[in-house]
Motif scaffolding. Structure first.
Motif, short mmCIF file in Angstrom:
data_model
loop_
_atom_site.label_atom_id
_atom_site.label_comp_id
_atom_site.label_asym_id
_atom_site.label_seq_id
_atom_site.Cartn_x
_atom_site.Cartn_y
_atom_site.Cartn_z
N MET A 28 0.83 -1.20 0.00
CA MET A 28 0.00 0.00 0.00
C MET A 28 0.87 1.26 0.00
N LEU A 29 1.93 1.25 0.79
CA LEU A 29 2.85 2.38 0.85
C LEU A 29 3.47 2.64 -0.52
N VAL A 30 3.95 1.58 -1.17
CA VAL A 30 4.62 1.72 -2.46
C VAL A 30 3.64 2.16 -3.54
N THR A 31 2.45 1.62 -3.48
CA THR A 31 1.46 1.89 -4.54
C THR A 31 0.78 3.24 -4.37
N ASP A 32 0.39 3.57 -3.13
CA ASP A 32 -0.46 4.73 -2.91
C ASP A 32 0.13 5.80 -2.00
N GLY A 33 1.28 5.53 -1.40
CA GLY A 33 1.90 6.53 -0.53
C GLY A 33 1.47 6.39 0.91
N ILE A 34 2.16 7.11 1.78
CA ILE A 34 1.95 7.00 3.22
C ILE A 34 0.54 7.45 3.62
N GLU A 35 -0.06 8.39 2.87
CA GLU A 35 -1.38 8.90 3.24
C GLU A 35 -2.44 7.81 3.19
N ALA A 36 -2.24 6.82 2.31
CA ALA A 36 -3.24 5.76 2.16
C ALA A 36 -3.12 4.67 3.22
N LEU A 37 -2.09 4.75 4.01
CA LEU A 37 -1.79 3.69 4.97
C LEU A 37 -2.66 3.86 6.22
N THR A 38 -3.74 3.10 6.30
CA THR A 38 -4.60 3.09 7.48
C THR A 38 -4.82 1.65 7.91
N LEU A 39 -5.05 1.45 9.18
CA LEU A 39 -5.25 0.09 9.67
C LEU A 39 -6.51 -0.54 9.09
N ARG A 40 -7.54 0.25 8.92
CA ARG A 40 -8.78 -0.30 8.36
C ARG A 40 -8.58 -0.75 6.92
N ASP A 58 -1.35 -1.85 17.79
CA ASP A 58 -2.43 -1.14 18.47
C ASP A 58 -2.65 0.27 17.94
N SER A 59 -1.85 0.68 16.95
CA SER A 59 -2.05 1.98 16.33
C SER A 59 -1.35 2.01 14.98
N LEU A 65 6.26 2.18 12.83
CA LEU A 65 7.53 1.96 13.53
C LEU A 65 8.08 0.57 13.22
N ALA A 66 7.22 -0.44 13.21
CA ALA A 66 7.66 -1.79 12.89
C ALA A 66 8.18 -1.86 11.46
N MET A 67 7.52 -1.16 10.54
CA MET A 67 7.98 -1.15 9.15
C MET A 67 9.32 -0.44 9.01
N VAL A 68 9.48 0.67 9.71
CA VAL A 68 10.75 1.41 9.66
C VAL A 68 11.89 0.52 10.14
N ALA A 69 11.68 -0.19 11.24
CA ALA A 69 12.72 -1.09 11.74
C ALA A 69 13.06 -2.16 10.71
N ASP A 70 12.04 -2.72 10.06
CA ASP A 70 12.27 -3.74 9.03
C ASP A 70 13.06 -3.16 7.86
N PHE A 71 12.70 -1.95 7.43
CA PHE A 71 13.38 -1.35 6.28
C PHE A 71 14.83 -1.03 6.61
N TYR A 72 15.07 -0.55 7.82
CA TYR A 72 16.45 -0.32 8.26
C TYR A 72 17.25 -1.62 8.14
N ASP A 73 16.69 -2.71 8.66
CA ASP A 73 17.42 -3.98 8.66
C ASP A 73 17.60 -4.51 7.24
N GLU A 74 16.61 -4.33 6.40
CA GLU A 74 16.73 -4.77 5.01
C GLU A 74 17.83 -3.99 4.29
N LEU A 75 17.85 -2.68 4.49
CA LEU A 75 18.88 -1.84 3.89
C LEU A 75 20.26 -2.21 4.44
N THR A 76 20.36 -2.42 5.74
CA THR A 76 21.63 -2.79 6.36
C THR A 76 22.16 -4.10 5.77
N GLU A 77 21.28 -5.08 5.62
CA GLU A 77 21.69 -6.37 5.05
C GLU A 77 22.17 -6.20 3.61
N HIS A 78 21.48 -5.35 2.85
CA HIS A 78 21.86 -5.12 1.46
C HIS A 78 23.25 -4.48 1.37
N ILE A 79 23.50 -3.49 2.22
CA ILE A 79 24.79 -2.80 2.20
C ILE A 79 25.90 -3.73 2.66
#
Length: 241
Positions: A28-40, A58-59, A65-79
């Motif tokens: 959803m983030l890649v396709t529609d941007g951060i604004e489209a990202l809702t839990l519902r 829960d929010s 935050l969980a996605m940011v941590a994942d992306f950091y780790d993915e980028l770190t592994e790539h580098i």
């Protein structure tokens, strides 16, 4: 009875569902941007009720935050993989490979890079502790370790601290101390100068701020890499990819 350290069936199911939620959110983030990202919206996408999704995140902020941590780790592994692919005795090749890998991942994952580094959701990536903070340090350690290795193996040109603004000298000393004195303040300055140039070059390209002048920024990036190599006394070792 499960073996020590192994996940229970319930834990495996929970982990798989959390992964599915994050995968849907990333799409959803890649396709529609951060604004489209809702839990519902994410709940609808994976055929989960909103209350059920809240048992995992829960929010919206917790999910991001969980996605940011994942992306950091993915980028770190790539580098790290790019640096490890270079000859182990060639620190210059490893540094250049790491820099190119940062740019490569950023250009291939523009929305993810923006979520991590452009802070579209205020203050989420500046939490004082937790998975994002730890993932951010792991990412930063990739480049710092390379610079420290270079400093310990052969050193690199550094400025005379007497020529540096006194307020900056204080900041550099504090930073060196917080980094466990793995680099002296004058070497910390070179490290920070190199990082800000690299980050600035990649960020401008990712967000299209060079399109007014360049259709392809690859050659410009390589010129900047050559300058970074010179900053570390490695200009003679610089090679085009």
């Amino acid at each position: 009875m499960t073996a020590a350290g192994s996940a229970t069936r319930r834990e495996r199911i929970r982990d798989a569902t959390a992964r599915e939620i994050k995968d849907a959110a990333r799409t959803m983030l890649v396709t529609d941007g951060i604004e489209a990202l809702t839990l519902r919206a994410i709940a609808r996408e994976i055929d989960l009720t909103a209350p059920a999704l809240y048992r995992y995140f829960d929010s919206r902020e917790a999910l991001i935050l969980a996605m940011v941590a994942d992306f950091y780790d993915e980028l770190t592994e790539h580098i790290r993989a790019a640096g490890d692919a270079a000859p182990t005795d060639d620190i210059a090749a490893q540094m250049l490979a790491a820099c190119r890998a940062l740019r490569e991942w950023a250009l291939d994952h523009r929305q993810e890079f923006g979520l991590v580094f452009a802070n579209p959701v205020a203050n989420l990536t500046h939490v004082p502790e937790g998975p994002v903070h730890e993932a951010g340090w792991r990412f930063g350690a990739v480049f710092l370790e390379l610079v420290v290795r270079l400093w310990n193996q052969q050193g690199f040109p550094v400025p005379d601290l007497a020529t540096v603004d006194p307020s900056l000298r204080v900041e550099l000393g504090r930073c060196a101390t917080e980094m466990d004195s793995v680099l002296p303040p004058e070497a910390v300055l070179v490290y920070l100068e190199a990082w800000t140039r690299l980050y600035g070059a990649v960020t401008m390209e990712v967000f299209g701020h060079l399109h007014f002048a360049l259709d392809d920024s690859s050659a410009m990036f390589e010129r900047q890499l050559a300058d970074l190599a010179e900053l570390f006394g490695l200009r003679a070792a610089y090679q085009q990819p």
